[in-house]
Enzyme design. Sequence first.
Site, mmCIF file in Angstrom:
data_model
loop_
_atom_site.group_PDB
_atom_site.id
_atom_site.type_symbol
_atom_site.label_atom_id
_atom_site.label_comp_id
_atom_site.label_asym_id
_atom_site.label_seq_id
_atom_site.Cartn_x
_atom_site.Cartn_y
_atom_site.Cartn_z
ATOM 1 N N CYS A 78 0.849 -1.187 0.000
ATOM 2 C CA CYS A 78 0.000 0.000 0.000
ATOM 3 C C CYS A 78 0.892 1.247 0.000
ATOM 4 C CB CYS A 78 -0.879 -0.031 1.237
ATOM 5 S SG CYS A 78 -1.682 1.522 1.648
ATOM 6 N N GLU A 79 0.658 2.125 -0.948
ATOM 7 C CA GLU A 79 1.503 3.317 -1.031
ATOM 8 C C GLU A 79 1.201 4.326 0.068
ATOM 9 O OE1 GLU A 79 -0.587 6.245 -4.278
ATOM 10 O OE2 GLU A 79 0.678 4.654 -5.053
ATOM 11 N N HIS A 80 0.078 4.169 0.754
ATOM 12 C CA HIS A 80 -0.266 5.109 1.833
ATOM 13 C C HIS A 80 0.404 4.750 3.157
ATOM 14 C CE1 HIS A 80 -4.193 5.842 -0.560
ATOM 15 N NE2 HIS A 80 -3.230 6.643 -0.959
ATOM 16 N N HIS A 81 0.613 3.440 3.428
ATOM 17 C CA HIS A 81 1.163 3.022 4.712
ATOM 18 C C HIS A 81 2.410 2.143 4.588
ATOM 19 C CE1 HIS A 81 -3.209 3.697 5.382
ATOM 20 N NE2 HIS A 81 -2.725 4.406 6.380
ATOM 21 N N GLN A 120 -4.760 -0.725 -5.074
ATOM 22 C CA GLN A 120 -5.442 -1.828 -5.744
ATOM 23 C C GLN A 120 -6.159 -1.355 -7.000
ATOM 24 O OE1 GLN A 120 -7.773 -4.409 -3.240
ATOM 25 N NE2 GLN A 120 -9.106 -4.995 -4.926
ATOM 26 N N HIS A 148 -6.199 -5.968 2.745
ATOM 27 C CA HIS A 148 -5.234 -4.893 2.998
ATOM 28 C C HIS A 148 -4.839 -4.889 4.468
ATOM 29 C CE1 HIS A 148 -5.762 -2.671 -0.898
ATOM 30 N NE2 HIS A 148 -6.745 -3.550 -0.946
ATOM 31 N N CYS A 150 -3.385 -2.663 6.020
ATOM 32 C CA CYS A 150 -3.644 -1.365 6.656
ATOM 33 C C CYS A 150 -5.058 -1.323 7.259
ATOM 34 C CB CYS A 150 -3.426 -0.211 5.672
ATOM 35 S SG CYS A 150 -4.421 -0.291 4.179
#
Length: 189
Positions: A78-81, A120, A148, A150
């Site tokens: 995940c590019e956010h976390h 995704q 996910h 996250c």
Amino acid sequence: MARFDSEKIEQAVKMIIEAIGEDPNREGLIDTPKRVARMYEEVFQGLNQNPKDYFATIFGEEHEELVLVKNIPFYSMCEHHLVPFFGEAHVAYIPKDGKVTGLSKLARAVESVARRPQLQERITSTVANSIVETLSPHGVMVVVEAEHMCMTMRGIKKPGAITVTSAVRGCFENDPASRAEVLNLMIKK
């Protein structure tokens, strides 16, 4: 694309270990920065790959019916976390003018797109668009199902929650019966 910098990752991981209040020189952690750098080089190798390259080899075949490869396992970050998400992709297309590609190429395209900091939704649309742009098929459908971390290990903490995304192009977009048929085949175990 910038070159992979193991040394910088090792420094950053050491700083994270210190920032959480741990001793980076403790026996169990002393080699962790090196291990994380090696892992990141592997899990982010898709940054230097173009999924369209897998469709450069095209075979002439008098087949203009459904081609479906389903249950393609993948792992991504995940590019956010920067925590993993993982699941399965299902890739279908209907060839046009006899242009087919190797079945393994569909799985390789999924793999290359997944192996980068990612969403995704982007995996789903990138794989579909790559097929459209290289093979010009009658239609493409990509469905991705993933869990996910996250959402599992932090935040809402809902293990087992599955996110489903789809990208629909060409005849699957315009013909509800064709769309329903391929979706039914994708979800059959």
